[in-house]
Design an enzyme around this catalytic site. Sequence first.
Site, mmCIF file in Angstrom:
data_model
loop_
_atom_site.group_PDB
_atom_site.id
_atom_site.type_symbol
_atom_site.label_atom_id
_atom_site.label_comp_id
_atom_site.label_asym_id
_atom_site.label_seq_id
_atom_site.Cartn_x
_atom_site.Cartn_y
_atom_site.Cartn_z
ATOM 1 N N LYS A 1 19.648 -22.262 12.656
ATOM 2 C CA LYS A 1 18.524 -22.476 11.988
ATOM 3 C C LYS A 1 18.596 -21.297 11.505
ATOM 4 C CE LYS A 1 15.106 -25.313 12.346
ATOM 5 N NZ LYS A 1 15.580 -26.777 12.568
ATOM 6 N N GLY B 1 2.915 -32.420 7.504
ATOM 7 C CA GLY B 1 3.706 -32.224 6.631
ATOM 8 C C GLY B 1 4.465 -33.106 6.226
#
Length: 419
Positions: free
Chosen positions: A112, A226
């Site tokens: 990540k 989102g």
Amino acid sequence: MAQPSNQSAFTNALTQLRNAAKIAGIDPNTLKQLERHDRIVEVALPIRRTSGPNQGRVEVFTGFRAQHSNARGPYKGGIRYHQNVSLDEVKALSLWMSLKTAVANIPLGGGKGGVIVNPKTLDPAELEALSRAYTRAIAPIIGPDKDVPAPDVNTNPAIMAWIRDEYEKVTGGPAPAVITGKPVEAGGSEGRDVATSEGAYYVWEYAATRLGLKPAETRVAIIGFGNAGFYLAKRMHESGYKVVSVSDSRGAIIDMGGLDPDKVMEHKQAGGSVLGYNGLPDKTLADQLALEIELLAPAALENQINTDNADSIKAKVIIELANGPTTPEADTILDKKNVLVIPDILANAGGVTTSYFEWLQNKKSEHWTRQDVFTKLKTAMDQASSAVWKIADDKKVSLRKAAGVVAVQRLAEAIKGRV
Ligand code: GLU
């Protein structure tokens, strides 16, 4: 909206890992390996500001890339742009990616990245400059067979296309498989844009069948509007569910008669928030959590469901589209209240699974249809759901623990013999 509790996401991820390892009977040395990251880098990202108070000056942003495990395949995981990105957060998110790719049973590992920035404070040229600077900084450690980034919070297909382009400039050749979540015309996969929510929808369908919950009887509230939150709202609305509440970082709206997600999105795009839609009064996260509903879908950031509010939740089921939205302490409270939690590493695995399909298409120079992608995604999500529910039934543990068991067993097998 209330501030999410600021407890360490990595500590939470480790607790979940250890809980699962204990149930799975993983040996302590293997667990020790899984508790550590293979590599973490912090990078300085200087860009020249072209707008705002610092116009003309160079400003240095901070980025990270955490590579947790490549035991099952190249590191895989998104890049997040957010003012609260931290080393702790990317460590947690990359560990969750290793677990998620294992639950989804795709041959990829966990990574990540993130940049500490509120992208709303950048103009488009600055956003591109920052994305290219980040790519140059991490170029030595990413690559189609090394580490394959993707979108995450506040990053999108356009940013993925810049990253691909900059990586190819640095390395001097085509490398479409270096990143996923690209626009379809720049090597992306059909369906990747909606894949996280599409996958969550399949995971939900599997659960709903088990629980005997029908669309018309299931009221849904979604935290966050989102990519994942919006498309889940849309998918559920179109499938006959009543979406009674949605929210964003500024607050929530509630209409027990049901909301039309497309219309709410039009309103948000015009004014920057879901608030004020259709003259509805401003509500808070606390109001959303206290709703008498069947399904709650956190689709924003970590730690939003914590010891301060878990007890107020009235939903029967929580499906986690966000990564790490529920703290381990809140999990214990929800367990006692008999709230079923469908965990992130299963529920939101559709995103990375479709990223895997994109990566495969890039490597084989193929282009699959949207129907092909969704058929394959449905098979993958059904298999993951069935593996997780089976462990939950056999061992009489929560779905979070069961998903963790599936993941650590697969990871432990993969790291056998590694020194
Ligand atoms: N950011 C997404 C996640 O947290 C997708 C990662 C990917 O596609 O590699 O799962």
